[in-house]
Design a protein around this motif. Structure first.
Motif, mmCIF file in Angstrom:
data_model
loop_
_atom_site.group_PDB
_atom_site.id
_atom_site.type_symbol
_atom_site.label_atom_id
_atom_site.label_comp_id
_atom_site.label_asym_id
_atom_site.label_seq_id
_atom_site.Cartn_x
_atom_site.Cartn_y
_atom_site.Cartn_z
ATOM 1 N N ASN A 33 0.763 -1.177 0.048
ATOM 2 C CA ASN A 33 -0.017 -0.044 0.104
ATOM 3 C C ASN A 33 0.949 1.283 -0.007
ATOM 4 O O ASN A 33 1.712 1.540 1.094
ATOM 5 C CB ASN A 33 -0.918 -0.015 1.286
ATOM 6 C CG ASN A 33 -1.917 1.113 1.468
ATOM 7 O OD1 ASN A 33 -2.055 1.717 0.277
ATOM 8 N ND2 ASN A 33 -2.280 1.420 2.433
ATOM 9 N N LEU A 52 1.296 -8.857 -6.521
ATOM 10 C CA LEU A 52 0.217 -8.113 -5.929
ATOM 11 C C LEU A 52 0.863 -6.556 -6.033
ATOM 12 O O LEU A 52 1.807 -6.300 -5.746
ATOM 13 C CB LEU A 52 0.118 -8.470 -4.592
ATOM 14 C CG LEU A 52 -0.597 -7.103 -3.675
ATOM 15 C CD1 LEU A 52 -1.932 -7.159 -4.164
ATOM 16 C CD2 LEU A 52 -0.738 -7.645 -2.312
ATOM 17 N N ASP A 54 -0.314 -3.141 -4.583
ATOM 18 C CA ASP A 54 -1.515 -2.852 -3.514
ATOM 19 C C ASP A 54 -2.091 -1.457 -4.001
ATOM 20 O O ASP A 54 -1.767 -0.727 -4.510
ATOM 21 C CB ASP A 54 -1.104 -2.959 -2.241
ATOM 22 C CG ASP A 54 -2.018 -3.495 -1.288
ATOM 23 O OD1 ASP A 54 -3.055 -3.275 -1.558
ATOM 24 O OD2 ASP A 54 -1.444 -3.591 0.039
ATOM 25 N N SER A 55 -3.146 -1.164 -2.991
ATOM 26 C CA SER A 55 -3.815 0.366 -3.237
ATOM 27 C C SER A 55 -2.669 1.487 -3.244
ATOM 28 O O SER A 55 -1.744 1.399 -2.436
ATOM 29 C CB SER A 55 -4.669 0.512 -2.184
ATOM 30 O OG SER A 55 -5.542 -0.518 -1.920
ATOM 31 N N VAL A 75 -3.179 -9.707 -8.545
ATOM 32 C CA VAL A 75 -4.096 -8.695 -7.876
ATOM 33 C C VAL A 75 -3.645 -7.153 -7.986
ATOM 34 O O VAL A 75 -2.316 -6.919 -7.638
ATOM 35 C CB VAL A 75 -4.124 -9.029 -6.267
ATOM 36 C CG1 VAL A 75 -5.373 -8.107 -5.722
ATOM 37 C CG2 VAL A 75 -4.739 -10.504 -6.200
ATOM 38 N N GLU A 77 -4.872 -3.670 -6.525
ATOM 39 C CA GLU A 77 -5.945 -2.906 -5.527
ATOM 40 C C GLU A 77 -6.193 -1.626 -6.243
ATOM 41 O O GLU A 77 -5.559 -0.999 -7.045
ATOM 42 C CB GLU A 77 -5.394 -2.940 -4.101
ATOM 43 C CG GLU A 77 -5.148 -4.453 -3.494
ATOM 44 C CD GLU A 77 -6.617 -5.214 -3.137
ATOM 45 O OE1 GLU A 77 -7.736 -4.553 -3.662
ATOM 46 O OE2 GLU A 77 -6.274 -6.327 -2.814
ATOM 47 N N LYS A 78 -7.166 -1.005 -5.432
ATOM 48 C CA LYS A 78 -7.746 0.348 -5.877
ATOM 49 C C LYS A 78 -6.671 1.591 -6.121
ATOM 50 O O LYS A 78 -5.791 1.567 -5.234
ATOM 51 C CB LYS A 78 -8.759 0.853 -4.826
ATOM 52 C CG LYS A 78 -8.544 1.166 -3.605
ATOM 53 C CD LYS A 78 -9.636 1.424 -2.797
ATOM 54 C CE LYS A 78 -8.967 2.084 -1.286
ATOM 55 N NZ LYS A 78 -10.019 2.306 -0.473
ATOM 56 N N ALA A 80 -4.406 2.344 -7.827
ATOM 57 C CA ALA A 80 -2.808 1.967 -7.824
ATOM 58 C C ALA A 80 -2.164 2.953 -8.612
ATOM 59 O O ALA A 80 -0.946 3.227 -8.218
ATOM 60 C CB ALA A 80 -2.409 0.503 -8.563
ATOM 61 N N GLY A 100 -7.593 -2.991 -11.710
ATOM 62 C CA GLY A 100 -8.310 -2.554 -10.234
ATOM 63 C C GLY A 100 -9.015 -1.544 -10.461
ATOM 64 O O GLY A 100 -9.202 -0.718 -11.393
ATOM 65 N N HIS A 101 -9.850 -1.369 -9.404
ATOM 66 C CA HIS A 101 -10.698 -0.197 -9.070
ATOM 67 C C HIS A 101 -10.001 1.026 -9.159
ATOM 68 O O HIS A 101 -8.968 1.386 -8.498
ATOM 69 C CB HIS A 101 -11.374 -0.382 -7.856
ATOM 70 C CG HIS A 101 -12.266 0.719 -7.342
ATOM 71 N ND1 HIS A 101 -13.391 0.543 -6.691
ATOM 72 C CD2 HIS A 101 -12.374 2.016 -7.595
ATOM 73 C CE1 HIS A 101 -14.292 1.581 -6.572
ATOM 74 N NE2 HIS A 101 -13.517 2.469 -6.945
#
Length: 245
Positions: A33, A52, A54-55, A75, A77-78, A80, A100-101
């Protein structure tokens, strides 16, 4: 970063504005993150073993100009890569299945995106507010475009969606003010609320399917009015049956 390191930790390079280049070893599997959030990074090669992102991993990296996402990534995440002002080119490698979002939301310079055949889902708001994006070369195999995925992409003028698509999220093309033609494949059997709301230049919608349900306000406020005159709006449906729910 030393060989053998497996993770870039949360906020590891947060606000390191003088940092312009990073070399990541192939051992890195996770960027946590906000790993590089608000840093001055201009270029980076993501390792082929990365799993991964992450956000906010690269959010607000204002000098980053291009990024290649390896196919090993499982993956994302939002947000990024949200708010990367100078980001122009994105290459997604074969193997990547989902964005991702808000992955590239509010990247005003983004104009070149390479989508892989392996991509199955474009996430919610993935490319929203990317006004320099002028074309979408979406590949066969894509099944779903998320809610507001391309909202406020004002550079888009003509969009043809792949035949493999089965779900087109609500607001997917909202406020694309220069969009003139939207072609929707037969696999999409429901057009959700405000699919293309406030597309003021939209003149033609081509739907290839036999049956579809139009939910309320699918193409609301999309009548072009040049010189204070109402332009001709074409809905090309062939022998299709549309039902308003």
């Amino acid at each position: 970063i030393k060989p053998g390191t497996t993770m870039v930790g949360s906020g590891a390079f947060d606000n390191c504005v003088a940092l312009s280049k990073v070399e990541l070893p192939n051992s890195i599997t996770v960027i946590d993150n906000g790993g590089f959030i608000r840093s001055g990074i201009e270029e980076i090669t993501l390792p082929n073993n990365l799993i991964l992102i992450d956000s906010y991993a690269f959010a607000d990296c204002e000098k980053l100009t291009s990024i290649t996402i390896p196919g090993s990534v499982e993956v994302i995440e939002k947000c990024a890569f949200e708010d990367c002002d100078e980001l122009e080119t994105v290459i997604m490698c074969e193997g990547l299945e989902k964005t991702g979002h808000a992955m590239f939301a509010s990247c005003p310079s983004l104009k070149n995106v390479v989508f892989p055949e392996s991509l199955r889902t474009i996430g919610i708001r993935a490319f929203s507010n990317c006004p320099s994006l002028t074309e979408l070369n979406l590949r066969e195999g894509l099944n779903e475009i998320g809610v507001m995925a391309f909202e406020e992409c004002n550079g888009l003028t003509d969009v043809t969606l792949p035949d493999s698509l089965t779900k087109l999220g609500g607001g997917a093309f909202n406020s694309c003010s220069n969009l003139e033609c939207l072609s929707i494949p037969s696999g999409v059997n429901m057009l959700e609320v405000v699919t293309a709301y406030l597309c003021s230049n939209l003149k033609k919608v081509v739907f290839e399917g036999k049956n579809a349900t139009l939910v309320e306000r699918v193409f609301n406020q999309c009548t072009k009015r040049p010189a204070h005159r109402r332009a001709f709006f074409v809905l090309s449906v062939g022998r299709n049956d549309f039902h308003r729910r």
